[in-house]
Design a protein around this motif. Structure first.
Motif, PDB file in Angstrom:
ATOM      1  N   UNK A   1       0.972  -1.104   0.048  1.00 54.64           N
ATOM      2  CA  UNK A   1       0.042   0.137  -0.167  1.00 54.64           C
ATOM      3  C   UNK A   1       0.935   1.206  -0.119  1.00 54.64           C
ATOM      4  N   UNK A   2       1.925   1.300   0.981  1.00 56.72           N
ATOM      5  CA  UNK A   2       2.936   2.492   0.697  1.00 56.72           C
ATOM      6  C   UNK A   2       3.296   2.674  -0.505  1.00 56.72           C
ATOM      7  N   UNK A   3       3.897   1.585  -1.227  1.00 57.85           N
ATOM      8  CA  UNK A   3       4.578   1.720  -2.613  1.00 57.85           C
ATOM      9  C   UNK A   3       3.700   2.105  -3.489  1.00 57.85           C
ATOM     10  N   UNK A   4       2.172   1.725  -3.484  1.00 57.09           N
ATOM     11  CA  UNK A   4       1.525   1.932  -4.544  1.00 57.09           C
ATOM     12  C   UNK A   4       0.896   3.597  -4.242  1.00 57.09           C
ATOM     13  N   UNK A   5       0.771   3.966  -3.026  1.00 55.47           N
ATOM     14  CA  UNK A   5       0.535   5.551  -2.771  1.00 55.47           C
ATOM     15  C   UNK A   5       1.754   6.277  -3.374  1.00 55.47           C
TER      16      UNK A   5
END
Length: 105
Positions: A55-59
């Motif tokens: 989720x962090x990388x996608x954000x």
């Protein structure tokens, strides 16, 4: 690198500022592709931390795409808690591990 609070994947104003600079650099060097690595601290299960790192990388990717960077130039991978930057069991260390950072391809 951008950092995140515990159990969060939303971008802080400081993270956005950092990414604004990265986006400018990526626009200047249009042939560069990057991988965004998502990481978490050691607390939580392996599965939870892999999902959180993702989720962090996608954000980060979504923010860069919103700034005009082609999604075809960006891949994401989550390492969860598997590749810590710091290994001391302390808040200071955990804070360093809650991150997303770039690697060139």
């Amino acid at each position: 690198r951008v950092f995140f609070p515990t159990d969060h994947s939303d971008l802080s104003p400081e993270a956005r500022h950092t990414l604004d600079g990265q986006a400018q650099w990526l626009k200047q060097y249009g042939s560069v592709t990057i991988s965004i690595e998502g990481h978490a601290d050691e607390r939580g299960t392996r599965e939870y931390n892999l999902a959180l790192g993702n989720r962090r990388a996608i954000a980060v990717k979504n923010y860069l795409v919103a700034l005009g960077i082609s999604p075809a130039r960006i891949t994401v991978i989550s390492y969860g808690k598997e590749r810590p930057q710091c290994t001391t069991a302390s808040e200071d260390c955990w804070q360093k591990n809650r991150r997303a950072h770039f690697s060139g391809q």
